[in-house]
Design a protein around this motif. Structure first.
Motif, short mmCIF file in Angstrom:
data_model
loop_
_atom_site.label_atom_id
_atom_site.label_comp_id
_atom_site.label_asym_id
_atom_site.label_seq_id
_atom_site.Cartn_x
_atom_site.Cartn_y
_atom_site.Cartn_z
N SER A 127 -2.63 -8.51 15.92
CA SER A 127 -2.51 -8.82 17.35
C SER A 127 -2.84 -7.61 18.22
CB SER A 127 -1.10 -9.31 17.66
OG SER A 127 -0.14 -8.27 17.54
N GLN A 128 -2.79 -6.42 17.63
CA GLN A 128 -3.11 -5.20 18.36
C GLN A 128 -4.57 -4.81 18.21
OE1 GLN A 128 -0.30 -2.40 16.72
NE2 GLN A 128 1.42 -3.20 17.92
N GLY A 129 -5.37 -5.67 17.58
CA GLY A 129 -6.80 -5.42 17.46
C GLY A 129 -7.25 -4.83 16.15
N HIS A 130 -6.35 -4.65 15.19
CA HIS A 130 -6.71 -4.10 13.89
C HIS A 130 -7.19 -5.22 12.96
CE1 HIS A 130 -5.17 -0.06 14.68
NE2 HIS A 130 -4.12 -0.62 15.25
N SER A 131 -7.78 -4.81 11.84
CA SER A 131 -8.24 -5.76 10.83
C SER A 131 -7.56 -5.41 9.50
CB SER A 131 -9.76 -5.68 10.68
OG SER A 131 -10.21 -6.53 9.63
N PRO A 132 -6.32 -5.87 9.30
CA PRO A 132 -5.56 -5.49 8.10
C PRO A 132 -5.96 -6.26 6.86
CG PRO A 132 -4.23 -6.91 9.47
CD PRO A 132 -5.52 -6.70 10.22
N ILE A 185 -7.03 -1.21 7.95
CA ILE A 185 -5.67 -0.95 7.47
C ILE A 185 -5.43 -1.74 6.19
CG2 ILE A 185 -3.20 -1.23 7.93
CD1 ILE A 185 -3.73 -0.81 10.86
N VAL A 186 -4.85 -1.10 5.20
CA VAL A 186 -4.41 -1.78 3.98
C VAL A 186 -2.89 -1.68 3.90
CG1 VAL A 186 -4.45 -1.80 1.46
CG2 VAL A 186 -6.54 -1.27 2.74
N ILE A 187 -2.24 -2.83 3.77
CA ILE A 187 -0.78 -2.88 3.63
C ILE A 187 -0.45 -3.19 2.18
CG2 ILE A 187 1.35 -3.99 4.39
CD1 ILE A 187 -0.08 -4.68 7.00
N VAL A 188 0.17 -2.25 1.50
CA VAL A 188 0.44 -2.36 0.07
C VAL A 188 1.86 -2.90 -0.13
CG1 VAL A 188 0.61 -1.13 -2.12
CG2 VAL A 188 -1.12 -0.44 -0.43
N ASP A 189 1.95 -4.11 -0.66
CA ASP A 189 3.25 -4.73 -0.96
C ASP A 189 3.61 -4.43 -2.40
OD1 ASP A 189 5.52 -6.36 -0.94
OD2 ASP A 189 4.36 -8.10 -1.61
N THR A 190 4.58 -3.55 -2.62
CA THR A 190 4.96 -3.16 -3.98
C THR A 190 6.10 -4.04 -4.49
OG1 THR A 190 6.58 -1.52 -3.22
CG2 THR A 190 4.30 -0.80 -3.49
N ALA A 191 6.40 -3.90 -5.76
CA ALA A 191 7.46 -4.69 -6.38
C ALA A 191 8.82 -4.19 -5.93
CB ALA A 191 7.35 -4.61 -7.91
N GLY A 192 9.77 -5.12 -5.74
CA GLY A 192 11.14 -4.72 -5.45
C GLY A 192 11.76 -4.11 -6.68
N ARG A 193 12.61 -3.14 -6.45
CA ARG A 193 13.17 -2.42 -7.59
C ARG A 193 14.59 -1.97 -7.26
NH1 ARG A 193 8.60 0.20 -8.39
NH2 ARG A 193 7.70 -1.08 -6.76
N LEU A 194 15.37 -1.72 -8.31
CA LEU A 194 16.67 -1.10 -8.14
C LEU A 194 16.48 0.41 -8.14
CD1 LEU A 194 18.75 -3.27 -10.64
CD2 LEU A 194 18.61 -3.52 -8.16
N GLN A 195 17.29 1.12 -7.36
CA GLN A 195 17.10 2.56 -7.30
C GLN A 195 17.41 3.25 -8.63
OE1 GLN A 195 19.48 0.90 -5.82
NE2 GLN A 195 21.40 2.02 -5.58
N ILE A 196 18.09 2.52 -9.52
CA ILE A 196 18.41 3.10 -10.83
C ILE A 196 17.35 2.75 -11.87
CG2 ILE A 196 20.89 3.13 -10.38
CD1 ILE A 196 21.12 0.56 -12.02
N ASP A 197 16.38 1.94 -11.51
CA ASP A 197 15.34 1.51 -12.45
C ASP A 197 14.25 2.58 -12.50
OD1 ASP A 197 13.22 0.32 -13.79
OD2 ASP A 197 13.78 -1.70 -13.10
N GLU A 198 14.31 3.44 -13.46
CA GLU A 198 13.41 4.59 -13.54
C GLU A 198 11.95 4.17 -13.69
OE1 GLU A 198 11.85 8.25 -13.43
OE2 GLU A 198 13.92 7.67 -12.96
#
Length: 463
Positions: A127-132, A185-198
């Motif tokens: 909406s701000q004119g970018h092409s993501p 612009i590239v928006i990288v959606d990463t996997a959800g993780r637990l902070q203890i999951d090394e």
């Protein structure tokens, strides 16, 4: 979300307003109440301790105790400290000027709303004119890429899925795809993780090293309580994120996470998600949020929302209304404008004192379902009845009530409100005629545009 906290704080301030002078004991009692309110809102206890300590130190100063309006000074101090707690100043998304495409990487816990936040951020940037371009780098959760593809299709943004197996390879492939198709612009959606999951944390680090993101945003569920300290601290240490997207801020949780994250990490909240729709992601303004928590509303936010939906067509409609009068179609259009602004509940919550007033008098509260009922009545009218509501007699009213599933009394109330608004348009027309010539027309047009914005803000509508 902050309604309970807001009520507690406002009750504390109300108890101070009845006093002509404040003693040290008064300040101590007020600070104890503020401390309990914050702890009950699930704000981290270290954050609460520091916040209350700073407020108490300033409130015990001579300029407060010897003031003619000490309660107002206490409110001002709490407002200032709450603003600092939330971030002091707005923190905008920083994009590199000399790099194409810019890369934004999202990280966060499982279930924090990361994939949805990625799509909302893409919608905002578009909406701000970018092409993501969205990169589906969550290769662990079943159907995660399908979800992102569905969301991307709804907002008209392409999604790169790659082989769906190697998250790092998908991220790198998305960069090449963006270069080939001129996405900035590239928006990288990463996997959800637990902070203890090394293993999962190491994957996030590997993606960061591979694509060198310009911004790393951590998506934090606003319903997260005390544990948010451990979560954000670990992510800050491993991936060194630049800011936070606070999701689910429209929920009914206590909101302690939103008040803790900035103090704990030093990282700013950049965006907040206030609903499920693609356009519900908003830039975070600490000062406005602090005022809303203290029951002071967000008038600036209402004005911005009204300006956002006010377009050339609306101005043309205003000018036509001056010539031909106010119709039921105009009323229907106004309700659609309110929906674009986020709905009645959102607007009412931004008016100073209104949220608390509605909570204390539920019978007087308004909701979006009332707009739906009025829309049903209007859509049960014929084209001629919408354009000339004055022709609606008793027989027509009974037919409209039956067709809309509403009562004749509700139809009567709507027509009465329409008549009042039509008279308002007549007064605006008179203003133009009294001004005379081009100057009068310009004056009347400005007045009409302002009236349209006011109506869009919730004034004058029959709810």
């Amino acid at each position: 979300m902050f309604s309970s906290l807001s009520d507690r704080l406002q009750d504390t301030f109300d108890s101070l307003r009845g006093k002509g002078r404040l003693t040290e004991d008064d300040i101590n009692v007020a600070m104890r109440e503020i401390r309990m309110a914050l702890l009950e809102a699930d704000v981290n206890y270290r954050v609460v301790k520091g916040f209350v300590g700073r407020c108490k130190e300033k409130c015990l100063g001579a300029d407060v105790l010897d003031s003619l309006s000490p309660a107002q000074n206490v409110v001002r101090i709490v407002l200032d400290e709450l603003t600092v707690l939330l971030g002091s100043t707005d923190s905008k998304l920083t994009l590199a000027q000399n790099r194409t495409p810019n890369v934004i990487m999202l990280v966060g816990l499982q279930g924090s709303g990361k994939t949805t936040a990625a799509a909302k951020l893409a919608y905002l940037l578009k909406s701000q004119g970018h092409s993501p371009l969205l990169a589906a780098c969550d290769t662990h959760r079943p159907a995660a890429a399908d979800q992102l593809a569905t969301l991307g299709g709804e907002i008209g943004v392409s999604v790169f899925r790659g082989d769906g197996k190697d998250a790092v390879a998908v991220a790198e492939g998305a960069i090449r795809e963006a270069v080939d198709h001129l996405n900035d612009i590239v928006i990288v959606d990463t996997a959800g993780r637990l902070q203890i999951d090394e293993e999962m944390m190491q994957e996030a680090v590997a993606i960061k090293q591979a694509v060198r993101p310009d911004q790393i945003l951590m998506v934090v569920d606003a319903m997260t309580g005390q544990d948010i300290v451990n979560v954000v601290t670990e992510f800050a240490n491993r991936v060194d994120f630049d800011g936070v997207i606070m999701s689910k801020l429209d929920g009914d949780a206590r909101g302690g996470g939103a008040l803790s994250v900035r103090e704990v990490t030093g990282k700013p909240i950049k965006f907040v998600s206030m609903g499920e729709k693609p356009d519900s992601l908003e830039v975070f303004h600490p000062d406005r949020m602090a005022k809303r928590i203290l029951g002071m509303g967000d008038v600036v936010g209402i004005i911005e929302q009204a300006q956002k939906v006010a377009d050339e067509q609306q101005i043309e409609d205003a000018e036509r209304m001056l010539r031909e009068g106010f119709t039921m179609d105009d009323l229907l259009a106004q309700m659609q404008q309110i929906r674009k602004m986020g709905g009645l509940q959102k607007i009412m919550g931004m008016i100073p004192g209104m949220e608390r007033a509605m909570a204390q008098a539920p019978a007087a509260a308004v909701d979006d379902s009332q707009m739906t009922r009025i829309e049903a009545i209007i859509r049960s009218m014929t084209r001629e009845e919408r354009l000339r509501p004055k022709i609606i007699n008793g027989q027509r009213r009974r037919r409209i009530a039956a067709g809309s599933g509403r009562t004749v009394q509700e139809v009567n109330q709507l027509i009465k409100q329409w008549d009042e608004m039509n008279k308002m348009v007549g007064r605006m027309k008179g203003m133009m005629q009294q001004g005379g010539g081009r100057k009068g027309a310009k004056k009347g047009r400005r007045a009409m545009q302002q009236m349209m914005r006011n109506m869009g803000g919730g004034n004058g509508l029959p709810f």
